[in-house]
Design an enzyme around this catalytic site. Structure first.
Site, PDB file in Angstrom:
ATOM      1  N   ARG A 273      19.257  62.315 -27.210  1.00  0.00           N
ATOM      2  CA  ARG A 273      19.006  60.916 -27.443  1.00  0.00           C
ATOM      3  C   ARG A 273      19.725  60.425 -28.579  1.00  0.00           C
ATOM      4  NH1 ARG A 273      12.768  60.246 -27.549  1.00  0.00           N
ATOM      5  NH2 ARG A 273      13.464  58.177 -28.336  1.00  0.00           N
TER       6      ARG A 273
ATOM      7  N   ASN B 228      33.242  37.133  -4.220  1.00  0.00           N
ATOM      8  CA  ASN B 228      32.501  36.197  -3.915  1.00  0.00           C
ATOM      9  C   ASN B 228      31.090  36.487  -3.183  1.00  0.00           C
ATOM     10  OD1 ASN B 228      34.140  33.554  -4.461  1.00  0.00           O
ATOM     11  ND2 ASN B 228      35.343  34.748  -2.936  1.00  0.00           N
TER      12      ASN B 228
ATOM     13  N   TYR C 190      41.065  33.545 -13.412  1.00  0.00           N
ATOM     14  CA  TYR C 190      39.937  33.224 -12.746  1.00  0.00           C
ATOM     15  C   TYR C 190      38.855  34.337 -13.132  1.00  0.00           C
ATOM     16  CZ  TYR C 190      42.446  29.853 -10.548  1.00  0.00           C
ATOM     17  OH  TYR C 190      43.236  28.758  -9.767  1.00  0.00           O
ATOM     18  N   GLY C 191      37.674  33.841 -13.547  1.00  0.00           N
ATOM     19  CA  GLY C 191      36.615  34.981 -14.053  1.00  0.00           C
ATOM     20  C   GLY C 191      36.037  35.699 -12.908  1.00  0.00           C
TER      21      GLY C 191
ATOM     22  N   GLU D 135      46.015  24.191   1.305  1.00  0.00           N
ATOM     23  CA  GLU D 135      44.763  24.892   1.514  1.00  0.00           C
ATOM     24  C   GLU D 135      44.404  25.233   2.882  1.00  0.00           C
ATOM     25  OE1 GLU D 135      43.052  26.354  -1.111  1.00  0.00           O
ATOM     26  OE2 GLU D 135      44.562  25.376  -2.591  1.00  0.00           O
TER      27      GLU D 135
ATOM     28  N   GLY E   3      45.419  29.686   0.311  1.00  0.00           N
ATOM     29  CA  GLY E   3      46.306  28.644   0.136  1.00  0.00           C
ATOM     30  C   GLY E   3      47.709  29.263   0.476  1.00  0.00           C
TER      31      GLY E   3
ATOM     32  N   ALA F 178      33.200  28.735 -13.789  1.00  0.00           N
ATOM     33  CA  ALA F 178      32.144  27.777 -13.487  1.00  0.00           C
ATOM     34  C   ALA F 178      31.469  28.066 -12.037  1.00  0.00           C
ATOM     35  CB  ALA F 178      32.603  26.394 -13.773  1.00  0.00           C
ATOM     36  N   GLY F 179      32.122  28.650 -11.349  1.00  0.00           N
ATOM     37  CA  GLY F 179      31.704  28.583  -9.866  1.00  0.00           C
ATOM     38  C   GLY F 179      30.037  29.161  -9.672  1.00  0.00           C
TER      39      GLY F 179
ATOM     40  N   HIS G 236      13.840  76.074 -23.956  1.00  0.00           N
ATOM     41  CA  HIS G 236      13.068  75.684 -22.563  1.00  0.00           C
ATOM     42  C   HIS G 236      11.937  74.691 -23.245  1.00  0.00           C
ATOM     43  CE1 HIS G 236      14.286  79.636 -21.011  1.00  0.00           C
ATOM     44  NE2 HIS G 236      13.804  80.258 -22.117  1.00  0.00           N
TER      45      HIS G 236
END
Length: 452
Positions: free
Chosen positions: A328, A222, A98-99, A149, A135, A8-9, A358
């Site tokens: 492709r 971060n 943690y994401g 912390e 921490g 959520a950060g 070519h």
């Protein structure tokens, strides 16, 4: 087992409107790396806590095995886990990930789970030479008693080198009680997940720890700087694994794998190559510098020359492709096919021993064996509304600067004269040519520039 991933950060230092956990590492979102690792542990519940960026996270990552809970406002890690409480099964432990920590391995997490069992609180810790910002793990007589912390630590506590990575596993029933009793009376005014350690000690629950195989497994993202650094760590790990498998890399620091790269024996990869999606290289494949391969399979002993770009292609054995070739989606090449410089192939099958060396476009075509496509040939597959196929049978010779107006068929063994615009089927074993007769004008003079 329950797994909760905190995602959520806001990630202010990323300087981006994109949620931090959706920034790509090795071609896929940070959060997707964590989810893939979590799935290796076979959880019964896999809950993603999202917040910043609104619905972008659940919209991008929808899957039947994922559930989502929104954290709004964001009041700390403890508050984030609270949002998942209704989805957690009391009968199995809960692992918190943690994401923005994408490289933790399933093996390290399994080690933590094994140590914690069903009734202990387990913490993944690491020892750092410079623990600033983390921490600290506070122990008494060797036993973990709490986590403090950085901003709340005193001078003695700040000297501790063992730090909390944030990854915790806890018995779920007790976890719910500890979360309900969290306080936000701290320097940040947040609910710290780490405060459950003191609660566990007070309740007589043993607190244990494990460490990962590598410190980089616990590195988070971060900022764009940290993202770039972790990208290099990840790519170096991939390069090392390829080298150990027997792949020759001209420079292990100059390869990027953004998906899955599977290599046979005696594969050689020059500098600057990028592999995206699922790429398979069979035995003896040689890839020269600065090629890009996306969702492509390459057969044994094929040589790909520099600056070639493949997407959704299947290449047979002993082919020679490039330089500056483009394959492709839907390009399928048989054995010993030669595709040369500035040749583009799309949605076409080219059988064994055929060549287009070519300046050629081959689109929506079926080409037989031993066909020679002259320089400057174009299959004209699109009329502005619909696309049509060109069929060239075995042993055809197509002269240079030819246009084939699809739908059209060129018969076996036929020859198409240079400069032809083919609008009707060409019969087998004959020469077909369509161009105006050459004339010479006697006495012709070039225009003279008029002075102004």
């Amino acid at each position: 087992m329950n797994i909760v991933i905190l995602a959520a950060g806001m990630g202010k230092r990323m300087q981006s409107a994109l949620p931090k956990v959706l920034h790509p590492l090795a071609g896929k979102p940070l959060l997707s790396h964590v989810i893939d690792t979590a799935r290796q542990l076979s959880p019964s519940t896999l809950c993603i806590i999202y917040g910043h960026g609104g619905e972008q996270v659940p919209q991008l990552l929808q899957s039947k095995d994922l559930s989502f809970a929104k954290q709004e406002p964001q009041l700390g890690t403890g508050h984030a886990v609270m949002q998942a409480v209704p989805q957690l099964n009391d009968d199995s432990p809960t692992l918190i990930l943690y994401g923005d920590v994408p490289l933790t391995t399933a093996a390290s997490l399994q080690r933590l789970l094994d140590i914690a069992g069903a009734d202990k609180l387990g913490i993944l810790t690491v020892d750092l030479d410079n623990p600033t910002g983390y921490g600290r793990i506070v122990r008494e007589n060797g036993a973990i008693t709490r986590i403090v912390e950085q901003k709340d630590a005193n001078e003695q506590e700040r000297s501790i080198r063992e730090v909390n990575t944030g990854i915790i596993v806890a018995p779920t029933k007790q976890l719910k009680t500890w979360l309900a009793n969290l306080s936000n009376k701290n320097a940040q005014g947040e609910y710290y997940l780490t405060d459950i350690v003191a609660s566990a000690v007070a309740d007589g629950v043993q607190v244990v720890s494990a460490q990962p195989d590598h410190v980089w497994e616990t590195h988070g993202v971060n900022s764009k700087v940290q993202l770039a650094e972790l990208e290099r760590v990840h790519q170096n790990n991939i390069a090392r694994a390829l080298l150990e498998h027997g792949v020759t890399l001209a420079d292990p620091a100059r390869i990027d794998v953004r998906g899955t790269l599977t290599c046979g024996r005696d594969v050689s990869i020059d500098v600057g190559c990028i592999f995206e999606g699922d790429v398979t290289l069979a035995d003896g494949v040689r890839i020269d510098a600065y090629c890009v391969l996306h969702n492509t399979t390459v057969g044994a002993q094929t040589h790909i020359r520099p600056y070639s770009h493949f997407e959704g292609a299947t290449v047979g054995t002993a082919c020679i492709i490039g330089p500056y070739a483009r394959l492709r989606p839907g390009a399928v090449l048989g054995e010993d096919v030669h595709i040369g410089n500035f040749v583009e192939v799309k949605n076409s099958d080219i059988a064994a021993h055929s060549k287009a060396n070519h300046l050629t476009y081959i689109g929506d075509s079926t080409i037989g064996s031993r066909v020679n496509i002259g320089a400057g040939t174009i299959t004209c597959n699109y009329d502005g509304v619909n696309k049509s196929r060109t069929i060239i049978e075995d042993d055809v010779f197509v002269g240079s600067a030819t246009q084939l107006i699809a739908p059209i068929r060129v018969g076996k063994g036929s020859t198409i004269g240079a400069g032809t615009t083919l609008t009707k089927d060409a019969p087998a074993d004959k020469l077909t040519v369509s161009r105006s007769r050459q004339i010479t004008v006697d006495g012709w003079q070039r225009p003279v520039k008029i002075k102004k």
